[in-house]
Design a protein around this motif. Structure first.
Motif, PDB file in Angstrom:
ATOM      1  N   LEU A  93       0.838  -1.196   0.000  1.00 54.69           N
ATOM      2  CA  LEU A  93       0.000   0.000   0.000  1.00 54.69           C
ATOM      3  C   LEU A  93       0.873   1.246   0.000  1.00 54.69           C
ATOM      4  CD1 LEU A  93      -2.619   1.674   0.370  1.00 54.69           C
ATOM      5  CD2 LEU A  93      -2.452   1.219   2.832  1.00 54.69           C
ATOM      6  N   LEU A  94       0.634   2.133  -0.973  1.00 51.64           N
ATOM      7  CA  LEU A  94       1.259   3.453  -1.027  1.00 51.64           C
ATOM      8  C   LEU A  94       0.212   4.486  -0.665  1.00 51.64           C
ATOM      9  CD1 LEU A  94       3.302   5.688  -1.831  1.00 51.64           C
ATOM     10  CD2 LEU A  94       2.546   5.384  -4.203  1.00 51.64           C
ATOM     11  N   ALA A  95       0.485   5.286   0.358  1.00 54.26           N
ATOM     12  CA  ALA A  95      -0.385   6.394   0.724  1.00 54.26           C
ATOM     13  C   ALA A  95       0.306   7.696   0.338  1.00 54.26           C
ATOM     14  CB  ALA A  95      -0.691   6.370   2.214  1.00 54.26           C
ATOM     15  N   ILE A  96      -0.442   8.604  -0.294  1.00 52.74           N
ATOM     16  CA  ILE A  96       0.068   9.914  -0.671  1.00 52.74           C
ATOM     17  C   ILE A  96      -0.641  10.951   0.188  1.00 52.74           C
ATOM     18  CG2 ILE A  96       0.370  11.574  -2.542  1.00 52.74           C
ATOM     19  CD1 ILE A  96       0.198   9.265  -4.514  1.00 52.74           C
ATOM     20  N   VAL A  97       0.121  11.777   0.910  1.00 51.71           N
ATOM     21  CA  VAL A  97      -0.470  12.753   1.817  1.00 51.71           C
ATOM     22  C   VAL A  97       0.093  14.132   1.532  1.00 51.71           C
ATOM     23  CG1 VAL A  97      -0.803  11.032   3.640  1.00 51.71           C
ATOM     24  CG2 VAL A  97       1.278  12.396   3.612  1.00 51.71           C
ATOM     25  N   GLY A  98      -0.648  15.141   1.957  1.00 54.25           N
ATOM     26  CA  GLY A  98      -0.186  16.515   1.839  1.00 54.25           C
ATOM     27  C   GLY A  98       0.867  16.828   2.887  1.00 54.25           C
ATOM     28  N   PRO A  99       1.556  17.962   2.771  1.00 49.37           N
ATOM     29  CA  PRO A  99       2.685  18.274   3.665  1.00 49.37           C
ATOM     30  C   PRO A  99       2.285  18.470   5.124  1.00 49.37           C
ATOM     31  CG  PRO A  99       2.154  20.151   2.277  1.00 49.37           C
ATOM     32  CD  PRO A  99       1.364  19.003   1.741  1.00 49.37           C
ATOM     33  N   ASP A 100       1.026  18.823   5.402  1.00 45.36           N
ATOM     34  CA  ASP A 100       0.598  19.061   6.784  1.00 45.36           C
ATOM     35  C   ASP A 100      -0.529  18.129   7.205  1.00 45.36           C
ATOM     36  OD1 ASP A 100       2.344  21.258   7.108  1.00 45.36           O
ATOM     37  OD2 ASP A 100       0.943  22.519   5.996  1.00 45.36           O
ATOM     38  N   ASP A 101      -0.687  17.028   6.503  1.00 43.36           N
ATOM     39  CA  ASP A 101      -1.828  16.139   6.746  1.00 43.36           C
ATOM     40  C   ASP A 101      -1.510  15.140   7.845  1.00 43.36           C
ATOM     41  OD1 ASP A 101      -4.144  14.740   6.669  1.00 43.36           O
ATOM     42  OD2 ASP A 101      -3.913  13.954   4.642  1.00 43.36           O
ATOM     43  N   ALA A 110       0.208   0.938   5.748  1.00 44.94           N
ATOM     44  CA  ALA A 110       0.908   1.355   4.534  1.00 44.94           C
ATOM     45  C   ALA A 110       2.354   0.859   4.537  1.00 44.94           C
ATOM     46  CB  ALA A 110       0.879   2.871   4.404  1.00 44.94           C
ATOM     47  N   THR A 111       2.789   0.369   3.382  1.00 43.57           N
ATOM     48  CA  THR A 111       4.183  -0.048   3.223  1.00 43.57           C
ATOM     49  C   THR A 111       5.035   1.053   2.613  1.00 43.57           C
ATOM     50  OG1 THR A 111       3.661  -1.002   1.066  1.00 43.57           O
ATOM     51  CG2 THR A 111       3.590  -2.480   2.973  1.00 43.57           C
ATOM     52  N   HIS A 112       4.413   2.025   1.940  1.00 43.70           N
ATOM     53  CA  HIS A 112       5.113   3.130   1.308  1.00 43.70           C
ATOM     54  C   HIS A 112       4.342   4.421   1.590  1.00 43.70           C
ATOM     55  CE1 HIS A 112       6.562  -0.381  -0.842  1.00 43.70           C
ATOM     56  NE2 HIS A 112       7.545   0.329  -1.363  1.00 43.70           N
ATOM     57  N   LEU A 113       5.070   5.542   1.624  1.00 41.34           N
ATOM     58  CA  LEU A 113       4.458   6.840   1.884  1.00 41.34           C
ATOM     59  C   LEU A 113       5.147   7.897   1.039  1.00 41.34           C
ATOM     60  CD1 LEU A 113       2.489   8.507   3.770  1.00 41.34           C
ATOM     61  CD2 LEU A 113       4.489   8.923   5.190  1.00 41.34           C
ATOM     62  N   LEU A 114       4.357   8.778   0.454  1.00 36.13           N
ATOM     63  CA  LEU A 114       4.877   9.948  -0.246  1.00 36.13           C
ATOM     64  C   LEU A 114       4.226  11.190   0.337  1.00 36.13           C
ATOM     65  CD1 LEU A 114       5.106   9.129  -4.076  1.00 36.13           C
ATOM     66  CD2 LEU A 114       6.970   9.689  -2.516  1.00 36.13           C
ATOM     67  N   VAL A 115       5.067  12.180   0.680  1.00 33.01           N
ATOM     68  CA  VAL A 115       4.576  13.455   1.200  1.00 33.01           C
ATOM     69  C   VAL A 115       4.745  14.495   0.107  1.00 33.01           C
ATOM     70  CG1 VAL A 115       4.824  15.194   2.992  1.00 33.01           C
ATOM     71  CG2 VAL A 115       5.220  12.787   3.546  1.00 33.01           C
ATOM     72  N   ALA A 116       3.633  15.094  -0.327  1.00 30.65           N
ATOM     73  CA  ALA A 116       3.680  16.105  -1.379  1.00 30.65           C
ATOM     74  C   ALA A 116       4.358  17.376  -0.851  1.00 30.65           C
ATOM     75  CB  ALA A 116       2.266  16.415  -1.845  1.00 30.65           C
ATOM     76  N   PRO A 117       5.007  18.156  -1.710  1.00 32.92           N
ATOM     77  CA  PRO A 117       5.175  17.927  -3.149  1.00 32.92           C
ATOM     78  C   PRO A 117       6.341  16.985  -3.446  1.00 32.92           C
ATOM     79  CG  PRO A 117       6.170  20.007  -2.515  1.00 32.92           C
ATOM     80  CD  PRO A 117       5.551  19.456  -1.274  1.00 32.92           C
ATOM     81  N   PHE A 118       6.266  16.324  -4.619  1.00 27.44           N
ATOM     82  CA  PHE A 118       7.350  15.445  -5.034  1.00 27.44           C
ATOM     83  C   PHE A 118       7.436  15.472  -6.559  1.00 27.44           C
ATOM     84  CE2 PHE A 118       3.489  13.065  -3.984  1.00 27.44           C
ATOM     85  CZ  PHE A 118       3.117  12.594  -5.234  1.00 27.44           C
ATOM     86  N   SER A 155       9.499  11.866 -11.148  1.00 28.40           N
ATOM     87  CA  SER A 155      10.456  10.761 -11.118  1.00 28.40           C
ATOM     88  C   SER A 155      10.419  10.045  -9.776  1.00 28.40           C
ATOM     89  CB  SER A 155      11.865  11.293 -11.388  1.00 28.40           C
ATOM     90  OG  SER A 155      12.235  12.278 -10.424  1.00 28.40           O
ATOM     91  N   THR A 156      10.164  10.807  -8.699  1.00 29.79           N
ATOM     92  CA  THR A 156      10.059  10.187  -7.375  1.00 29.79           C
ATOM     93  C   THR A 156       8.851   9.267  -7.315  1.00 29.79           C
ATOM     94  OG1 THR A 156      11.090  12.102  -6.330  1.00 29.79           O
ATOM     95  CG2 THR A 156       9.807  10.654  -4.905  1.00 29.79           C
ATOM     96  N   LEU A 157       7.725   9.730  -7.876  1.00 29.47           N
ATOM     97  CA  LEU A 157       6.528   8.895  -7.888  1.00 29.47           C
ATOM     98  C   LEU A 157       6.754   7.639  -8.716  1.00 29.47           C
ATOM     99  CD1 LEU A 157       3.610   8.309  -7.247  1.00 29.47           C
ATOM    100  CD2 LEU A 157       2.933   9.824  -9.128  1.00 29.47           C
ATOM    101  N   ALA A 158       7.403   7.782  -9.877  1.00 26.97           N
ATOM    102  CA  ALA A 158       7.659   6.620 -10.728  1.00 26.97           C
ATOM    103  C   ALA A 158       8.527   5.593 -10.002  1.00 26.97           C
ATOM    104  CB  ALA A 158       8.325   7.058 -12.030  1.00 26.97           C
ATOM    105  N   ALA A 159       9.571   6.072  -9.322  1.00 29.67           N
ATOM    106  CA  ALA A 159      10.453   5.160  -8.590  1.00 29.67           C
ATOM    107  C   ALA A 159       9.714   4.489  -7.441  1.00 29.67           C
ATOM    108  CB  ALA A 159      11.671   5.917  -8.070  1.00 29.67           C
ATOM    109  N   THR A 160       8.836   5.258  -6.779  1.00 31.35           N
ATOM    110  CA  THR A 160       8.080   4.685  -5.655  1.00 31.35           C
ATOM    111  C   THR A 160       7.106   3.630  -6.145  1.00 31.35           C
ATOM    112  OG1 THR A 160       8.265   6.783  -4.467  1.00 31.35           O
ATOM    113  CG2 THR A 160       6.598   5.232  -3.693  1.00 31.35           C
ATOM    114  N   LEU A 161       6.469   3.876  -7.293  1.00 27.12           N
ATOM    115  CA  LEU A 161       5.555   2.877  -7.852  1.00 27.12           C
ATOM    116  C   LEU A 161       6.293   1.587  -8.198  1.00 27.12           C
ATOM    117  CD1 LEU A 161       3.266   5.032 -10.185  1.00 27.12           C
ATOM    118  CD2 LEU A 161       2.591   3.803  -8.116  1.00 27.12           C
ATOM    119  N   ALA A 162       7.511   1.730  -8.727  1.00 30.43           N
ATOM    120  CA  ALA A 162       8.299   0.528  -9.032  1.00 30.43           C
ATOM    121  C   ALA A 162       8.612  -0.243  -7.758  1.00 30.43           C
ATOM    122  CB  ALA A 162       9.584   0.926  -9.755  1.00 30.43           C
ATOM    123  N   GLY A 163       8.989   0.486  -6.702  1.00 28.27           N
ATOM    124  CA  GLY A 163       9.250  -0.175  -5.429  1.00 28.27           C
ATOM    125  C   GLY A 163       8.005  -0.792  -4.830  1.00 28.27           C
TER     126      GLY A 163
END
Length: 570
Positions: A77-85, A97-105, A108-116
């Protein structure tokens, strides 16, 4: 054993999301659409991973619907959250969640995270696609009879049997009993319900077991004695200092907030300690001595840990009384733990730490020292002494030490003291240590007490060239949102969090989220408690800037620090 063949593509199910870049080779994106319930769409897609964008309206609700199916299918599971969420971070952790992305990004970071994410999904699928489980072992079933049904830890009967076996065999001297009673736990069941309370108890048991394994090695047992009370049994062996270390680390582990059913639960602990004497053979007596020490700790205004007195010697454990004379007797010692730049490997600074060389109990750590100071109403006097001694020692550094940054800890009492900024700055200038090489550290707990006062104090320090760090930043996600309002330079992540990064993929999401959040706010990140090359490598990949811990060196005397720098070529 049959091993599932690798699929040419890994399907990734996308809950309502913002724009996504092309998935890349080996990843197939399937977006949610239509009125069919999301969990049914996910199951029908046969996806091994999910992307949930919590920035989108309804994203958190969608994740709540999907979470049981994700866990049931052992999907990534990848969760994408805002900077203050902050609430989004809670939701991501609760959903596993196994992966997390904090916007903004960057794309290329999103593509690499999706591969992971896809790779993790394939691995999780392999983990759960092996041969059927073997029939239950009768021995395991017998052992289960002495386990607590709520936490999975051993029960009171197992604890007594463990003690009886060791005491009856003549191993009484050095057998160790810690009774740990949770503070404020009764409020959990009342406020959030029995299910949340049981979840917290399981978390407490897991943390205590982790500490016991780390400090005591192989021969130990953790048991739930009933209600919110646990026992830790082990052997002191030839290292009496392990008793203090064990108690301090258990108290620290329990004090880190728990997340259950969307709520943040903050607990405390009181600990009673008893150590078996020569000829000790009565398990009930040893447990009773630990229980008496626990009651003393419960009645104490400030002491977290109390020690049972021995019957063969006077009881020198009233540390508050001893501390009144410790400073004048020169028993408070300094240690310096190196802070290492992850990029180049050079020692760039040190954190100053206080130790108490107790004439009977040996070398005591900072937590025990300051707990005794709090009970004796000597926190400010002790803090003043440690600050003056540290600055005086560092001002005399020569050679490679002369270029090091120095980090000094402040207490919550320091922050509340009227006129402390002027007092401290004068103290620094009088010592001769340059302001530009000094960092002050305050724990997350001390920060919470008065945020506006801390903000004003930190701004004053930074205006004079002194840098500011938040120390022991752990799982207190309620504080992430206001970090941006404080004038800070560094964020130091708690050693348990730094060590968790080498755990499961689900553990790493917490560390990754905190590092991403700190970096988005322009803060350098220091990881404490780093002990292995694996931990360091994973922290480096996540963008951590500095580390300190036993991988480089334990807290050192001033002379040992000079020797280490000489060995490393400065």
């Amino acid at each position: 054993m049959m091993v599932q063949a690798a699929r040419p593509e890994t399907t990734v199910f996308v809950a309502p999301a913002r724009q996504l870049v092309p998935a890349g080779e080996g990843v197939r994106l399937v977006s949610a659409a239509g009125d069919t319930p999301l969990d049914q769409q996910f199951l029908a897609s046969r996806a091994r991973a999910v992307v949930a964008d919590l920035r989108v309206s309804g994203g958190r609700e969608a994740l709540a619907v999907l979470a049981p199916a994700i866990l049931g299918q052992h999907a990534a599971l990848l969760a994408i959250v805002g900077p203050d969420d902050v609430a989004g971070l809670h939701a991501a952790r609760e959903a596993g969640a196994t992966h997390l992305l904090v916007a903004p990004f960057a794309p290329s970071t999103l593509a690499a995270t999706l591969a992971g994410l896809a790779e993790t999904g394939r691995k999780l699928a392999g983990d759960w696609s092996m041969e059927p489980l073997a029939p239950p072992d009768p021995a395991d079933q017998r052992r289960a009879a002495t386990r607590d049904l709520v936490t999975g830890a051993r029960d009171a009967l197992a604890a007594r049997r463990w003690l009886d076996r060791r005491l009856s065999s003549g191993e009484g001297e050095g057998v160790l009993v810690l009774l740990v009673a949770l503070s404020r736990f009764e409020m959990v069941n009342t406020a959030y319900g029995r299910t949340a309370g049981d979840t917290v108890l399981r978390g407490v048991a897991a943390r205590i077991e982790h500490v016991a394994a780390e400090v005591l090695g192989d021969d130990w047992l953790v048991a739930r004695m009933g209600g919110s009370e646990f026992a830790v049994l082990g052997r002191q062996a030839e290292h009496p200092e392990r008793v203090t270390l064990l108690a301090e680390q258990i108290a620290e582990a329990v004090a880190r907030p728990f997340v259950s059913s969307g709520a943040i639960v903050a607990l405390g602990a009181r600990i009673g300690v008893a150590v078996g004497e020569a000829g000790e053979r009565d398990a009930a007596r040893l447990l009773r001595r630990a229980g008496e020490a626990l009651e003393t700790a419960r009645e104490s205004d400030g002491a977290t840990v109390r020690y049972a007195s021995r019957t063969t010697e006077p009881a020198p454990y009233d540390l508050a009384i001893d501390l009144r004379h410790a400073i004048e007797r020169g028993e408070i010692e300094l240690r310096f733990q190196p802070q290492v730049a992850i990029g180049g490997g050079e020692i760039s600074g040190v954190e100053a730490l206080a130790r108490w060389s107790h004439p009977v109990l040996g070398l005591l750590g900072a937590e025990t020292l300051f707990a005794a100071a709090e009970r004796a109403d000597l926190v400010l006097a002790l803090s003043d002494h440690v600050q003056r001694a540290t600055l005086q020692a560092a001002a005399a550094w020569t050679g490679a030490r002369a270029g090091l940054r120095l980090a000094i800890n402040l207490t919550a009492n320091d922050i509340r003291r009227p006129g402390f900024a002027d007092l401290f700055i004068d103290r620094v200038d009088s010592s001769g240590f340059p302001r530009g090489r000094l960092t002050v550290e305050i724990t997350e707990g001390g920060l919470i007490e008065d945020l506006s006062l801390a903000a004003n104090l930190f701004a004053r320090f930074r205006a004079t060239g002194i840098r500011v760090a938040i120390d022991d930043f752990g799982t207190g996600y309620s504080n992430l949102a206001y970090l941006k309002s404080l004038p800070l330079d560094y964020l130091k992540i708690d050693k348990r969090m730094a060590q968790d990064i080498a755990g499961t993929a689900r553990d790493r999401v917490v560390v990754r989220g905190v590092i991403d959040m700190a970096r988005s706010l322009g803060l350098a990140v220091i990881a404490e408690g780093v002990e292995t090359a694996e931990q360091l490598d994973l922290l480096a990949r996540e963008g951590c800037n500095f580390y300190q811990g036993y991988l480089c060196a334990e807290p050192l005397t001033d002379a040992a620090l000079a020797d280490l720098l000489e060995e490393r070529g400065g």
